[in-house]
Design an enzyme around this catalytic site. Sequence first.
Site, PDB file in Angstrom:
ATOM      1  N   PHE A   1       6.673   1.924  -4.149  1.00 42.63           N
ATOM      2  CA  PHE A   1       7.886   2.231  -3.842  1.00 42.63           C
ATOM      3  C   PHE A   1       8.800   3.714  -4.180  1.00 42.63           C
ATOM      4  O   PHE A   1       9.658   3.976  -3.611  1.00 42.63           O
ATOM      5  CB  PHE A   1       9.021   1.099  -4.282  1.00 42.63           C
ATOM      6  CG  PHE A   1       8.586  -0.391  -3.653  1.00 42.63           C
ATOM      7  CD1 PHE A   1       9.306  -0.632  -2.455  1.00 42.63           C
ATOM      8  CD2 PHE A   1       7.963  -1.293  -4.472  1.00 42.63           C
ATOM      9  CE1 PHE A   1       9.073  -1.772  -2.016  1.00 42.63           C
ATOM     10  CE2 PHE A   1       7.842  -2.405  -3.835  1.00 42.63           C
ATOM     11  CZ  PHE A   1       8.275  -2.708  -2.760  1.00 42.63           C
TER      12      PHE A   1
ATOM     13  N   TYR B   1       3.105   4.734   0.924  1.00 42.09           N
ATOM     14  CA  TYR B   1       3.595   5.374   1.958  1.00 42.09           C
ATOM     15  C   TYR B   1       2.661   6.263   2.631  1.00 42.09           C
ATOM     16  O   TYR B   1       1.599   6.936   1.985  1.00 42.09           O
ATOM     17  CB  TYR B   1       4.815   6.326   1.556  1.00 42.09           C
ATOM     18  CG  TYR B   1       5.843   5.684   1.003  1.00 42.09           C
ATOM     19  CD1 TYR B   1       6.738   4.544   1.502  1.00 42.09           C
ATOM     20  CD2 TYR B   1       6.197   5.708  -0.387  1.00 42.09           C
ATOM     21  CE1 TYR B   1       7.541   3.796   1.049  1.00 42.09           C
ATOM     22  CE2 TYR B   1       7.473   5.041  -1.074  1.00 42.09           C
ATOM     23  CZ  TYR B   1       8.138   4.185  -0.279  1.00 42.09           C
ATOM     24  OH  TYR B   1       9.169   3.711  -0.948  1.00 42.09           O
TER      25      TYR B   1
ATOM     26  N   HIS C   1      11.537  -9.240   1.065  1.00 40.81           N
ATOM     27  CA  HIS C   1      11.185  -7.717   0.938  1.00 40.81           C
ATOM     28  C   HIS C   1      12.523  -6.864   1.110  1.00 40.81           C
ATOM     29  O   HIS C   1      13.306  -7.187   1.910  1.00 40.81           O
ATOM     30  CB  HIS C   1      10.063  -7.226   1.953  1.00 40.81           C
ATOM     31  CG  HIS C   1       9.394  -6.092   1.660  1.00 40.81           C
ATOM     32  ND1 HIS C   1       9.984  -4.949   2.042  1.00 40.81           N
ATOM     33  CD2 HIS C   1       8.325  -5.892   0.767  1.00 40.81           C
ATOM     34  CE1 HIS C   1       9.241  -3.891   1.373  1.00 40.81           C
ATOM     35  NE2 HIS C   1       8.198  -4.378   0.803  1.00 40.81           N
TER      36      HIS C   1
ATOM     37  N   ASP D   1       0.772  -1.237  -0.036  1.00 38.30           N
ATOM     38  CA  ASP D   1       0.046  -0.102  -0.044  1.00 38.30           C
ATOM     39  C   ASP D   1       1.012   1.297   0.009  1.00 38.30           C
ATOM     40  O   ASP D   1       2.125   1.181   0.002  1.00 38.30           O
ATOM     41  CB  ASP D   1      -0.959  -0.145   1.045  1.00 38.30           C
ATOM     42  CG  ASP D   1      -0.412   0.259   2.582  1.00 38.30           C
ATOM     43  OD1 ASP D   1       0.830  -0.190   2.780  1.00 38.30           O
ATOM     44  OD2 ASP D   1      -0.910   0.709   3.417  1.00 38.30           O
TER      45      ASP D   1
END
Length: 227
Positions: free
Chosen positions: A78, A67, A187, A65
């Site tokens: 990202f 920031y 991740h 989702d």
Amino acid sequence: MSVQIGNDWDDILKDEWTKDYYINLRKKLIDEYKNYTVYPNMYDIFNALKKVSYDDVKVVILGQDPYHGQGQAHGFSFSVKKGIKTPPSLQNIYKELHSDLGLYIPNNGNLIKWANQGVLLLNSTLTVRAHQANSHKDLGWSILTDNIIKILNKRSKPIVFILWGKFAQSKEELITNDRHLIIKSAHPSPFAAHRGFFGSRPFSKTNEFLQKNNIKPIDWQIENLDL
């Protein structure tokens, strides 16, 4: 009321906007934007699709989702707006780019250059309340974004799907077409990057696959900006 993307997604997704889940999602969003601080700006929600048409998708980098800090999110997984400090996960992505392809680490976290080349920076959930990670995960966004992944899965032109972390890898079951390439690892967040993200070389693997399929590779170098 349908969403206007401005490219071939409009025709592909036109039925989604009339489905019950999206009508309900839209009502909830109107309430959320009215009563809370929500990111990104409502006009930026669909930026990933606006920037990369269905036909132009070469790579999908799936995020969870947006920031949730002020001024960060702008509709691309990202990526952050110009002038915003590079978040820790993206700093680790840049470290892996340096180790994988020898690229220098830029002074900003704006990934529009990737999107301009066909990298779909898609979050599963497209909005979030300020300072409340995952606060919109149950609004219904994942129905839409899962459908987008399924639509891309059916495409005959090969795509690279990059799945970082357990959440992104939970979407692997939607990618059943063996003409596509799935790249998965831990991740890039500081909590997980040392458990298999560093050294995974996703960027060179992506370009090797694209070239093998006569698709122009991605220039992954993000340039320094005058900040």
